[in-house]
Scaffold this motif. Structure first.
Motif, PDB file in Angstrom:
ATOM      1  N   PRO A 312       0.801  -1.229   0.000  1.00 43.69           N
ATOM      2  CA  PRO A 312       0.000   0.000   0.000  1.00 43.69           C
ATOM      3  C   PRO A 312       0.831   1.275   0.000  1.00 43.69           C
ATOM      4  N   SER A 313       2.071   1.212   0.454  1.00 45.53           N
ATOM      5  CA  SER A 313       2.925   2.393   0.474  1.00 45.53           C
ATOM      6  C   SER A 313       3.578   2.683  -0.874  1.00 45.53           C
ATOM      7  N   SER A 314       3.461   1.758  -1.837  1.00 52.38           N
ATOM      8  CA  SER A 314       4.098   1.922  -3.140  1.00 52.38           C
ATOM      9  C   SER A 314       3.275   2.832  -4.043  1.00 52.38           C
ATOM     10  N   ILE A 315       3.957   3.582  -4.916  1.00 48.96           N
ATOM     11  CA  ILE A 315       3.245   4.428  -5.873  1.00 48.96           C
ATOM     12  C   ILE A 315       2.532   3.578  -6.928  1.00 48.96           C
ATOM     13  N   TYR A 316       2.883   2.286  -7.011  1.00 42.23           N
ATOM     14  CA  TYR A 316       2.258   1.397  -7.977  1.00 42.23           C
ATOM     15  C   TYR A 316       1.088   0.613  -7.379  1.00 42.23           C
ATOM     16  N   TYR A 317       0.753   0.864  -6.129  1.00 38.51           N
ATOM     17  CA  TYR A 317      -0.316   0.135  -5.470  1.00 38.51           C
ATOM     18  C   TYR A 317      -1.674   0.527  -6.048  1.00 38.51           C
ATOM     19  N   VAL A 318      -2.497  -0.476  -6.325  1.00 34.93           N
ATOM     20  CA  VAL A 318      -3.884  -0.279  -6.755  1.00 34.93           C
ATOM     21  C   VAL A 318      -4.757  -1.149  -5.858  1.00 34.93           C
ATOM     22  N   GLY A 319      -5.667  -0.524  -5.118  1.00 34.32           N
ATOM     23  CA  GLY A 319      -6.511  -1.255  -4.185  1.00 34.32           C
ATOM     24  C   GLY A 319      -7.724  -1.880  -4.847  1.00 34.32           C
ATOM     25  N   LYS A 320      -8.637  -2.353  -4.026  1.00 34.65           N
ATOM     26  CA  LYS A 320      -9.842  -3.029  -4.522  1.00 34.65           C
ATOM     27  C   LYS A 320     -10.778  -2.035  -5.210  1.00 34.65           C
ATOM     28  N   ARG A 321     -11.587  -2.571  -6.104  1.00 35.29           N
ATOM     29  CA  ARG A 321     -12.603  -1.779  -6.797  1.00 35.29           C
ATOM     30  C   ARG A 321     -13.839  -2.656  -7.012  1.00 35.29           C
ATOM     31  N   THR A 322     -15.010  -2.117  -6.721  1.00 31.54           N
ATOM     32  CA  THR A 322     -16.271  -2.786  -7.024  1.00 31.54           C
ATOM     33  C   THR A 322     -17.145  -1.833  -7.824  1.00 31.54           C
ATOM     34  N   LYS A 323     -17.892  -2.414  -8.764  1.00 37.00           N
ATOM     35  CA  LYS A 323     -18.755  -1.599  -9.617  1.00 37.00           C
ATOM     36  C   LYS A 323     -20.002  -2.392  -9.975  1.00 37.00           C
ATOM     37  N   ALA A 324     -21.159  -1.759  -9.843  1.00 34.20           N
ATOM     38  CA  ALA A 324     -22.424  -2.356 -10.242  1.00 34.20           C
ATOM     39  C   ALA A 324     -23.119  -1.411 -11.211  1.00 34.20           C
ATOM     40  N   GLY A 325     -23.683  -1.968 -12.278  1.00 35.30           N
ATOM     41  CA  GLY A 325     -24.304  -1.119 -13.286  1.00 35.30           C
ATOM     42  C   GLY A 325     -25.566  -1.746 -13.851  1.00 35.30           C
ATOM     43  N   LEU A 326     -26.431  -0.899 -14.387  1.00 33.83           N
ATOM     44  CA  LEU A 326     -27.663  -1.331 -15.030  1.00 33.83           C
ATOM     45  C   LEU A 326     -27.837  -0.537 -16.314  1.00 33.83           C
ATOM     46  N   SER A 327     -28.117  -1.236 -17.413  1.00 35.41           N
ATOM     47  CA  SER A 327     -28.333  -0.606 -18.714  1.00 35.41           C
ATOM     48  C   SER A 327     -29.671  -1.065 -19.272  1.00 35.41           C
ATOM     49  N   LEU A 328     -30.444  -0.122 -19.817  1.00 33.00           N
ATOM     50  CA  LEU A 328     -31.731  -0.406 -20.442  1.00 33.00           C
ATOM     51  C   LEU A 328     -31.705   0.110 -21.874  1.00 33.00           C
ATOM     52  N   GLY A 329     -32.143  -0.719 -22.807  1.00 38.40           N
ATOM     53  CA  GLY A 329     -32.084  -0.327 -24.210  1.00 38.40           C
ATOM     54  C   GLY A 329     -33.368  -0.632 -24.955  1.00 38.40           C
ATOM     55  N   LEU A 330     -33.544   0.040 -26.078  1.00 38.62           N
ATOM     56  CA  LEU A 330     -34.710  -0.160 -26.938  1.00 38.62           C
ATOM     57  C   LEU A 330     -34.254  -0.035 -28.385  1.00 38.62           C
ATOM     58  N   GLY A 331     -34.530  -1.061 -29.173  1.00 36.26           N
ATOM     59  CA  GLY A 331     -34.174  -1.046 -30.587  1.00 36.26           C
ATOM     60  C   GLY A 331     -35.400  -1.199 -31.458  1.00 36.26           C
ATOM     61  N   HIS A 332     -35.392  -0.523 -32.609  1.00 35.32           N
ATOM     62  CA  HIS A 332     -36.552  -0.563 -33.497  1.00 35.32           C
ATOM     63  C   HIS A 332     -36.092  -0.606 -34.948  1.00 35.32           C
ATOM     64  N   GLU A 333     -36.584  -1.613 -35.684  1.00 34.72           N
ATOM     65  CA  GLU A 333     -36.338  -1.710 -37.124  1.00 34.72           C
ATOM     66  C   GLU A 333     -37.376  -0.847 -37.833  1.00 34.72           C
ATOM     67  N   LEU A 334     -36.951   0.357 -38.232  1.00 35.51           N
ATOM     68  CA  LEU A 334     -37.896   1.278 -38.863  1.00 35.51           C
ATOM     69  C   LEU A 334     -38.361   0.748 -40.211  1.00 35.51           C
ATOM     70  N   ASN A 335     -37.430   0.153 -40.956  1.00 29.86           N
ATOM     71  CA  ASN A 335     -37.738  -0.494 -42.230  1.00 29.86           C
ATOM     72  C   ASN A 335     -36.591  -1.446 -42.559  1.00 29.86           C
ATOM     73  N   ASP A 336     -36.530  -1.920 -43.790  1.00 31.84           N
ATOM     74  CA  ASP A 336     -35.512  -2.897 -44.154  1.00 31.84           C
ATOM     75  C   ASP A 336     -34.096  -2.346 -44.109  1.00 31.84           C
ATOM     76  N   TRP A 337     -33.958  -1.027 -44.161  1.00 37.15           N
ATOM     77  CA  TRP A 337     -32.608  -0.469 -44.246  1.00 37.15           C
ATOM     78  C   TRP A 337     -32.234   0.470 -43.100  1.00 37.15           C
ATOM     79  N   LEU A 338     -33.108   0.684 -42.121  1.00 37.67           N
ATOM     80  CA  LEU A 338     -32.789   1.605 -41.033  1.00 37.67           C
ATOM     81  C   LEU A 338     -33.188   1.008 -39.680  1.00 37.67           C
ATOM     82  N   HIS A 339     -32.213   0.908 -38.788  1.00 40.81           N
ATOM     83  CA  HIS A 339     -32.416   0.386 -37.435  1.00 40.81           C
ATOM     84  C   HIS A 339     -32.006   1.461 -36.434  1.00 40.81           C
ATOM     85  N   LEU A 340     -32.879   1.783 -35.482  1.00 39.37           N
ATOM     86  CA  LEU A 340     -32.621   2.798 -34.473  1.00 39.37           C
ATOM     87  C   LEU A 340     -32.482   2.141 -33.102  1.00 39.37           C
ATOM     88  N   GLN A 341     -31.568   2.675 -32.278  1.00 43.77           N
ATOM     89  CA  GLN A 341     -31.353   2.161 -30.930  1.00 43.77           C
ATOM     90  C   GLN A 341     -31.176   3.314 -29.954  1.00 43.77           C
TER      91      GLN A 341
END
Length: 377
Positions: A312-341
């Motif tokens: 822990p006294s070293s300049i190269y020390y990296v401690g613990k890390r925790t991360k929680a995330g949530l992502s919500l998405g919506l995709g729609h095929e507008l027609n045969d050639w265009l997809h929106l997200q």
């Protein structure tokens, strides 16, 4: 090539390698706008606006993809003040050739290239606002000329698919910052393997792994750092029906201790979580087809990173890390050639002391929004 990119290429070969002839030509273009923002309990805050442009296509068994973009990143950080950096990024050119059913195997031969069209040699105080891969997606404005040839193979047998591959990334020299000149990142040798099993009932199970070995980084001709080799192991279980799909993926990344040779350039990092300890990740994803052209999705993710092997006294020390995330998405095929997200996401992250905030803990929260459009012609 990063671990994520390498596994994506392998999965493309194992799952999507066609058994029927391809169309004569197929071109797809995609652009997006993504905005990320974060704050910490030390009254810090930051943002990143990113506009990527993808152009990909095929001709018979040949595949190509060009990726370019523009990013604007800024932050007000303790010990660094308020800084920002913006500009065009490096351009990635990816080429591959599919050889189905050759010598009893499906082959994918290719080369990934990083073209140095982005910024290099910038003020290190500006670069610091975009170095953390868990706060912003784009962590470097520019690098050198990189060339990564690779070969992947796959074999199907009843419900099984077996895949393996190898790649070698030649990473070119560039000026990392206005202070750290003539930086030569070490080359990277990758080996990967994956096994999938599909049940006719809609279930799919997969096991995958990758081993990466890093050559020594140099700065102005002197050895800077020898990154520890990394071993990724993972497993996934998915279930898909016509109206919905569910999936769970767990991964572990074991890192050998990195050996720093110089104190100058200590903050240089070109790989995600460079110098961190072992890592555990889990992703739970779901998709639901609201209609024939509309799909809703959600991803719940968790990450735990152990402290590295330095004191822990070293300049190269990296401690613990925790991360929680949530992502919500919506995709729609507008027609045969265009997809929106569209997507929205948020995260919470707790950080032990590291070189970004020595001797101090941090708690972060952040959110992001993105809009994307894909067209085919």
């Amino acid at each position: 090539m990063t671990i994520r990119a390498f596994c994506c290429w392998l999965l493309t070969l194992a799952v999507l390698c066609p058994t029927d002839p391809c169309r004569a030509a197929d071109v797809e273009a995609e652009t997006a706008f993504r905005y990320q923002a974060w704050t910490s309990d030390a009254d810090e805050d930051g943002y990143q606006a990113y506009v990527p442009v993808y152009l990909r296509g095929s001709l018979s068994q040949f595949r190509w993809e060009v990726v370019a973009g523009y990013a604007d990143t800024g932050a007000d950080q303790a010990g660094n003040g308020e800084h920002s950096i913006s500009g065009f990024l490096d351009t990635q050119l990816n080429l591959s050739y599919l050889l189905p059913q050759t010598l009893g195997l499906d082959w994918l031969l290719g080369v990934d290239t990083n073209l140095p069209t982005g910024k290099t040699g910038e003020d290190p105080r500006d670069l610091r606002v975009m170095l953390d891969p868990d706060l912003v997606s784009i962590v470097t404005p520019g690098q050198g000329l990189d060339v990564n040839p690779f070969v992947n193979v796959a074999r199907r047998w009843q419900g099984w698919t077996f895949g393996a591959g190898a790649g070698y990334a030649f990473q070119g020299e560039y000026d990392y910052s206005s202070v750290d000149q003539d930086y030569d990142p070490g080359d990277i040798l990758n080996f990967a393997a994956e096994t999938l099993y599909n049940w006719q009932s809609g279930w799919q199970a997969r096991l995958f792994g990758q081993y990466a070995m890093f050559d020594t980084d140099t700065l102005a001709g002197a050895d800077l750092l020898e990154r520890g080799d990394t071993l990724l192991l993972g497993a996934g279980l998915g279930y898909k029906q016509e109206a919905y799909g569910l999936g769970l993926t767990v991964r572990s990344i074991t890192r050998e201790k990195s050996d720093y040779r110089l104190t100058s350039g200590a903050g240089i990092g070109t790989e995600p979580h460079n110098g961190y300890g072992d890592e555990w990740l889990a992703d739970l994803d779901a998709q639901y087809h609201i209609g024939a052209a509309t799909t809703a999705s959600a991803v719940l993710s968790y990450m735990y990173v152990e402290e590295n092997d330095y004191a822990p006294s070293s300049i190269y020390y990296v401690g613990k890390r925790t991360k929680a995330g949530l992502s919500l998405g919506l995709g729609h095929e507008l027609n045969d050639w265009l997809h929106l997200q569209a997507a929205v996401a948020g995260f919470l992250m707790d950080d032990d002391p590291n070189w970004m905030h020595p001797g101090l803990e941090r708690s972060y929260e952040g959110w992001s929004v993105s809009l994307a459009a894909t067209t085919r012609f």
